[in-house]
Design a protein around this motif. Structure first.
Motif, PDB file in Angstrom:
ATOM      1  N   GLN A  48     -12.830  46.208  -4.442  1.00 52.66           N
ATOM      2  CA  GLN A  48     -11.632  46.526  -5.217  1.00 52.66           C
ATOM      3  C   GLN A  48     -11.088  47.894  -4.827  1.00 52.66           C
ATOM      4  O   GLN A  48      -9.879  48.064  -4.660  1.00 52.66           O
ATOM      5  N   TYR A  49     -11.976  48.878  -4.675  1.00 49.91           N
ATOM      6  CA  TYR A  49     -11.535  50.213  -4.270  1.00 49.91           C
ATOM      7  C   TYR A  49     -10.933  50.191  -2.873  1.00 49.91           C
ATOM      8  O   TYR A  49      -9.944  50.878  -2.605  1.00 49.91           O
ATOM      9  N   ALA A  50     -11.517  49.402  -1.983  1.00 48.01           N
ATOM     10  CA  ALA A  50     -10.989  49.323  -0.622  1.00 48.01           C
ATOM     11  C   ALA A  50      -9.588  48.714  -0.623  1.00 48.01           C
ATOM     12  O   ALA A  50      -8.697  49.193   0.085  1.00 48.01           O
ATOM     13  N   ALA A  51      -9.381  47.675  -1.421  1.00 49.58           N
ATOM     14  CA  ALA A  51      -8.060  47.046  -1.499  1.00 49.58           C
ATOM     15  C   ALA A  51      -7.047  48.024  -2.097  1.00 49.58           C
ATOM     16  O   ALA A  51      -5.912  48.125  -1.616  1.00 49.58           O
ATOM     17  N   HIS A  52      -7.466  48.726  -3.130  1.00 50.58           N
ATOM     18  CA  HIS A  52      -6.572  49.700  -3.763  1.00 50.58           C
ATOM     19  C   HIS A  52      -6.215  50.820  -2.774  1.00 50.58           C
ATOM     20  O   HIS A  52      -5.054  51.236  -2.694  1.00 50.58           O
ATOM     21  N   THR A  53      -7.195  51.286  -2.042  1.00 50.48           N
ATOM     22  CA  THR A  53      -6.963  52.328  -1.047  1.00 50.48           C
ATOM     23  C   THR A  53      -6.007  51.849   0.031  1.00 50.48           C
ATOM     24  O   THR A  53      -5.117  52.594   0.465  1.00 50.48           O
ATOM     25  N   GLU A  54      -6.166  50.606   0.457  1.00 47.36           N
ATOM     26  CA  GLU A  54      -5.263  50.049   1.478  1.00 47.36           C
ATOM     27  C   GLU A  54      -3.826  50.009   0.970  1.00 47.36           C
ATOM     28  O   GLU A  54      -2.891  50.367   1.686  1.00 47.36           O
ATOM     29  N   ARG A  55      -3.638  49.591  -0.295  1.00 51.46           N
ATOM     30  CA  ARG A  55      -2.281  49.574  -0.868  1.00 51.46           C
ATOM     31  C   ARG A  55      -1.692  50.980  -0.919  1.00 51.46           C
ATOM     32  O   ARG A  55      -0.518  51.192  -0.592  1.00 51.46           O
ATOM     33  N   GLN A  58      -0.636  52.094   2.537  1.00 47.00           N
ATOM     34  CA  GLN A  58       0.632  51.471   2.935  1.00 47.00           C
ATOM     35  C   GLN A  58       1.811  52.198   2.299  1.00 47.00           C
ATOM     36  O   GLN A  58       2.822  52.449   2.961  1.00 47.00           O
ATOM     37  N   ARG A  59       1.675  52.542   1.032  1.00 48.21           N
ATOM     38  CA  ARG A  59       2.766  53.241   0.353  1.00 48.21           C
ATOM     39  C   ARG A  59       2.989  54.621   0.962  1.00 48.21           C
ATOM     40  O   ARG A  59       4.130  55.056   1.133  1.00 48.21           O
ATOM     41  N   VAL A  60       1.912  55.315   1.298  1.00 42.00           N
ATOM     42  CA  VAL A  60       2.047  56.635   1.906  1.00 42.00           C
ATOM     43  C   VAL A  60       2.715  56.524   3.268  1.00 42.00           C
ATOM     44  O   VAL A  60       3.561  57.348   3.627  1.00 42.00           O
TER      45      VAL A  60
END
Length: 87
Positions: A48-55, A58-60
């Motif tokens: 979950q943390y990895a997916a959140h970090t990926e999102r 992408q935004r950055v």
């Protein structure tokens, strides 16, 4: 040592082995199972943390591109990003 103690010690050793097999072995199995479940929970949290970090990454990237883009398409890109649905 008195010969009287030899059978008593033999019986005690047998009792300790039986008690260990009856109580300690299931306890060890229970502890192993608890550790497996905790490891699964930690793995799920890590995913979950990895997916959140990926999102967030992408935004950055999008924000960096917008901040460094000096072209005429800047206002169109901002409008297009505003119109996109959030995930």
């Amino acid at each position: 040592m008195s010969p009287f103690w030899i059978p008593i010690l033999g019986i005690c050793c047998g009792l300790v082995a039986i008690i260990g097999g009856v109580f300690v072995k299931p306890w060890i199995e229970l502890q192993r199972r608890k550790m497996e479940l905790e490891a699964q929970m930690v793995a799920e949290k890590a995913a979950q943390y990895a997916a959140h970090t990926e999102r967030l990454e992408q935004r950055v990237r999008v924000l960096e591109r917008i901040a460094t883009d000096r072209g005429a398409d800047l206002s169109e890109e901002i409008d297009r990003l505003r119109d996109e649905p959030l995930n």
